[in-house]
Design an enzyme around this catalytic site. Structure first.
Site, PDB file in Angstrom:
ATOM      1  N   GLY A   8       0.792  -1.237   0.000  1.00 28.28           N
ATOM      2  CA  GLY A   8       0.000   0.000   0.000  1.00 28.28           C
ATOM      3  C   GLY A   8       0.813   1.270   0.000  1.00 28.28           C
ATOM      4  N   GLY A  12      -0.883   7.870   0.627  1.00 22.88           N
ATOM      5  CA  GLY A  12      -1.175   7.948   2.051  1.00 22.88           C
ATOM      6  C   GLY A  12      -0.047   7.509   2.979  1.00 22.88           C
ATOM      7  CB  ILE A  13      -0.307   5.745   6.231  1.00 22.12           C
ATOM      8  CG1 ILE A  13      -1.351   6.715   6.815  1.00 22.12           C
ATOM      9  CG2 ILE A  13       0.619   5.240   7.337  1.00 22.12           C
ATOM     10  CD1 ILE A  13      -2.461   6.053   7.604  1.00 22.12           C
ATOM     11  N   GLY A  14       1.246   4.621   3.681  1.00 19.23           N
ATOM     12  CA  GLY A  14       2.230   3.678   3.148  1.00 19.23           C
ATOM     13  C   GLY A  14       3.318   4.376   2.351  1.00 19.23           C
ATOM     14  CB  SER A 137      -8.181   1.284  12.441  1.00 18.72           C
ATOM     15  OG  SER A 137      -9.013   2.354  12.837  1.00 18.72           O
ATOM     16  CE1 TYR A 163     -10.231   0.283   7.109  1.00 17.17           C
ATOM     17  CE2 TYR A 163     -11.170   1.376   9.032  1.00 17.17           C
ATOM     18  CZ  TYR A 163     -10.095   1.149   8.185  1.00 17.17           C
ATOM     19  OH  TYR A 163      -8.901   1.775   8.423  1.00 17.17           O
TER      20      TYR A 163
HETATM   21  N1  LIG Z   1      -6.408   7.164   7.115  1.00 15.60           N
HETATM   22  C1  LIG Z   1      -6.784   6.914   8.348  1.00 15.60           C
HETATM   23  O1  LIG Z   1      -7.347   7.785   9.054  1.00 15.60           O
HETATM   24  C2  LIG Z   1      -6.544   5.559   8.961  1.00 15.60           C
HETATM   25  C3  LIG Z   1      -6.954   5.351  10.281  1.00 15.60           C
HETATM   26  C4  LIG Z   1      -6.725   4.102  10.834  1.00 15.60           C
HETATM   27  C5  LIG Z   1      -6.096   3.118  10.106  1.00 15.60           C
HETATM   28  N2  LIG Z   1      -5.720   3.349   8.806  1.00 15.60           N
HETATM   29  C6  LIG Z   1      -5.065   2.269   8.074  1.00 15.60           C
HETATM   30  O2  LIG Z   1      -3.871   2.754   7.486  1.00 15.60           O
HETATM   31  C7  LIG Z   1      -3.536   1.960   6.339  1.00 15.60           C
HETATM   32  C8  LIG Z   1      -3.181   2.876   5.171  1.00 15.60           C
HETATM   33  O3  LIG Z   1      -4.348   3.599   4.830  1.00 15.60           O
HETATM   34  P1  LIG Z   1      -4.338   5.047   4.157  1.00 15.60           P
HETATM   35  O4  LIG Z   1      -5.169   5.914   5.031  1.00 15.60           O
HETATM   36  O5  LIG Z   1      -2.963   5.472   3.810  1.00 15.60           O
HETATM   37  O6  LIG Z   1      -5.213   4.728   2.864  1.00 15.60           O
HETATM   38  P2  LIG Z   1      -4.994   5.019   1.297  1.00 15.60           P
HETATM   39  O7  LIG Z   1      -4.448   6.378   1.078  1.00 15.60           O
HETATM   40  O8  LIG Z   1      -6.329   4.699   0.681  1.00 15.60           O
HETATM   41  O9  LIG Z   1      -3.912   3.937   0.860  1.00 15.60           O
HETATM   42  C9  LIG Z   1      -4.259   2.596   0.823  1.00 15.60           C
HETATM   43  C10 LIG Z   1      -3.218   1.818   0.087  1.00 15.60           C
HETATM   44  O10 LIG Z   1      -3.641   0.439   0.061  1.00 15.60           O
HETATM   45  C11 LIG Z   1      -3.538  -0.032  -1.274  1.00 15.60           C
HETATM   46  N3  LIG Z   1      -4.512  -1.099  -1.551  1.00 15.60           N
HETATM   47  C12 LIG Z   1      -5.861  -1.035  -1.448  1.00 15.60           C
HETATM   48  N4  LIG Z   1      -6.411  -2.189  -1.854  1.00 15.60           N
HETATM   49  C13 LIG Z   1      -5.386  -3.007  -2.239  1.00 15.60           C
HETATM   50  C14 LIG Z   1      -5.313  -4.328  -2.751  1.00 15.60           C
HETATM   51  N5  LIG Z   1      -6.405  -5.071  -3.012  1.00 15.60           N
HETATM   52  N6  LIG Z   1      -4.084  -4.858  -3.009  1.00 15.60           N
HETATM   53  C15 LIG Z   1      -2.963  -4.129  -2.791  1.00 15.60           C
HETATM   54  N7  LIG Z   1      -2.972  -2.871  -2.313  1.00 15.60           N
HETATM   55  C16 LIG Z   1      -4.175  -2.310  -2.038  1.00 15.60           C
HETATM   56  C17 LIG Z   1      -3.798   1.197  -2.136  1.00 15.60           C
HETATM   57  O11 LIG Z   1      -3.243   0.961  -3.418  1.00 15.60           O
HETATM   58  P3  LIG Z   1      -3.971   1.274  -4.826  1.00 15.60           P
HETATM   59  O12 LIG Z   1      -3.188   2.377  -5.445  1.00 15.60           O
HETATM   60  O13 LIG Z   1      -3.834   0.006  -5.567  1.00 15.60           O
HETATM   61  O14 LIG Z   1      -5.402   1.640  -4.529  1.00 15.60           O
HETATM   62  C18 LIG Z   1      -3.048   2.262  -1.359  1.00 15.60           C
HETATM   63  O15 LIG Z   1      -1.684   2.240  -1.685  1.00 15.60           O
HETATM   64  C19 LIG Z   1      -4.743   1.061   6.084  1.00 15.60           C
HETATM   65  O16 LIG Z   1      -4.490  -0.227   6.590  1.00 15.60           O
HETATM   66  C20 LIG Z   1      -5.844   1.718   6.890  1.00 15.60           C
HETATM   67  O17 LIG Z   1      -6.823   0.786   7.291  1.00 15.60           O
HETATM   68  C21 LIG Z   1      -5.917   4.548   8.219  1.00 15.60           C
END
Ligand SMILES: NC(=O)c1ccc[n+]([C@@H]2O[C@H](COP(=O)([O-])OP(=O)(O)OC[C@H]3O[C@@H](n4cnc5c(N)ncnc54)[C@H](OP(=O)(O)O)[C@@H]3O)[C@@H](O)[C@H]2O)c1
Length: 295
Positions: A8, A12-14, A137, A163
Site C-alpha cells: 500500500g 497515504g500512510i504507506g 485501527s 472495515y
Molecule cells: N487514514 C486513516 O485515518 C486511517 C486510520 C486508521 C487506520 N488506517 C489504516 O492505514 C492503512 C493505510 O491507509 P491510508 O489511510 O494510507 O489509505 P490510502 O491512502 O487509501 O492507501 C491505501 C493503500 O492500500 C492499497 N490497496 C488497497 N487495496 C489493495 C489491494 N487489493 N491490493 C494491494 N494494495 C491495495 C492502495 O493501493 P492502490 O493504489 O492500488 O489503490 C493504497 O496504496 C490502512 O491499513 C488503513 O486501514 C488509516
C-alpha cells in the site's frame, strides 16, 4: 542492508512510510496491485532519497492467488526479509466479493495480509531482528462480535462495520502471531496510525465527498500518520518487543477486550488456516496452536 516488504505505498500512510524507510537506507520492496502508479512512486523515491534499492512487486491483496504469487516471486528474488509492513487497506460502501467469494474488505485487509505473512514467516525467521508490523485501527473497538460464519458479509452489510471487523482481525492475528513466534527472533506488533487525510474514505456519493472535504481539515497528514509505523519498524528500543498494540503517538495502547480474548484469537486463527488450506496449494500445518502446545 536490511530488506523491507511493504504494502500500500501508492498513497497515504504507506507512501510516507516507504519514503522514510528509503531515507533510512533500507532495501524497500513495495507490493502493489497498481504497477504504473507504484512505478512512478518508486522512481520518485529513488530520486528524492538517493536510495536506488527501491523496487516493486505485483500483489493484489484481495486475491489469494495473487498474494501467493507475490510471496513466491519475493522468495525467488530476495535472500532475506527483515521487515514486513502490512499497511495496505481499503473500505467500500457497497458489499463486494473477492475473486474467491469472500467479502472484499475482509479479504483485502485481513486474509490477504495474513496469507502473505504466513508465506514469508520462514524467511523473516532468518533475520536476527525480524519484524512484522500490522497497520490496523482504533475503530476495531466498535466491534462486538466477529461472525466468521458470514464470510461473504451477506448478513446486514455495512461498509464501516466490515472495515472495523477486518481491523479487529488484524489486531487479533497480530497477538496470535506474537505468541506463536515467541522464542524466535521475529516480533509482531500492530498500530493505529491516527486519523489521517488519505484516499481511504469512500467518496462515491456527493454527501460523502462533502463530508470528506470537511473532515480532511482536521485530519493529520500522511507523514504524521506514518510515525508509529516507522517507530515499530526501526526503533532499537523495540527490538524483541512483541504482541503489542500501539497508538498514533507511538506509545503502547490498550486494544479492545474482544481483541485480547484468547479464545476468539484461536478461533480466528484456526478458521483462517482452514480457509487457506482448503484453497488448493496452501498445504501447511494447519493448527499452529496445536503445534505450540505439543512442542
Ligand atoms: N487514514 C486513516 O485515518 C486511517 C486510520 C486508521 C487506520 N488506517 C489504516 O492505514 C492503512 C493505510 O491507509 P491510508 O489511510 O494510507 O489509505 P490510502 O491512502 O487509501 O492507501 C491505501 C493503500 O492500500 C492499497 N490497496 C488497497 N487495496 C489493495 C489491494 N487489493 N491490493 C494491494 N494494495 C491495495 C492502495 O493501493 P492502490 O493504489 O492500488 O489503490 C493504497 O496504496 C490502512 O491499513 C488503513 O486501514 C488509516
Amino acid at each position: 542492508m536490511k530488506t523491507c516488504l511493504i504494502t500500500g505505498t501508492t498513497n497515504g500512510i504507506g507512501l510516507a512510510t516507504a519514503r522514510s524507510l528509503a531515507e533510512a537506507g533500507l532495501n524497500v520492496v513495495m507490493a502493489t496491485r497498481n504497477l504504473p502508479q507504484a512505478s512512478l512512486v518508486g522512481d520518485r523515491l529513488k530520486k528524492t532519497t538517493g536510495n536506488n534499492n527501491v523496487s516493486i512487486i505485483s500483489c493484489d491483496l484481495s486475491s489469494l492467488d495473487s498474494v501467493w504469487l507475490c510471496a513466491q516471486t519475493f522468495l525467488e528474488t530476495h535472500d532475506r526479509l527483515d521487515l514486513l509492513i502490512n499497511n495496505a487497506g481499503m473500505m467500500t460502501g457497497n458489499r463486494e466479493l473477492s475473486t474467491e467469494g469472500i467479502e472484499l474488505t475482509f479479504a483485502t485487509n485481513y486474509l490477504g495480509p495474513y496469507l502473505l505473512t504466513r508465506l514469508l514467516m520462514g524467511t523473516l525467521k532468518q533475520s536476527n531482528d525480524g519484524r512484522i508490523v500490522n497497520v490496523t485501527s482504533n475503530i476495531h473497538k466498535m466491534v462486538r462480535n466477529l461472525p466468521l460464519e458470514d464470510l461473504t458479509g451477506g448478513n446486514r452489510y455495512g461498509g464501516m462495520l466490515a472495515y472495523a471487523r477486518s481491523k479487529l482481525a488484524n489486531v487479533m492475528s497480530t497477538f496470535s502471531l506474537a505468541s506463536l513466534l515467541a522464542g524466535t527472533s521475529v516480533t509482531a506488533n500492530c498500530l493505529h496510525p491516527g486519523i489521517v487525510a488519505s484516499n481511504l474514505l469512500p467518496e462515491n456519493t456527493p454527501l460523502l465527498r462533502f463530508a470528506g472535504k470537511l473532515v480532511r481539515r482536521v485530519m493529520w497528514n500522511a507523514e504524521r500518520g506514518s510515525q508509529t509505523s516507522i517507530h515499530l519498524a526501526l526503533s532499537e528500543e523495540l527490538k524483541g518487543v512483541s504482541g503489542k498494540y500501539f497508538g498514533a503517538n507511538t506509545r503502547e495502547a490498550v486494544p479492545s477486550a474482544l481483541a485480547r480474548d484468547h479464545k476468539a484469537q484461536q478461533e480466528l486463527w484456526r478458521f483462517s488456516e482452514r480457509l487457506l488450506s482448503n484453497h488448493s496449494g496452501f498445504a501447511w500445518e494447519t493448527d499452529l496452536y496445536r503445534t505450540e502446545t505439543s512442542r
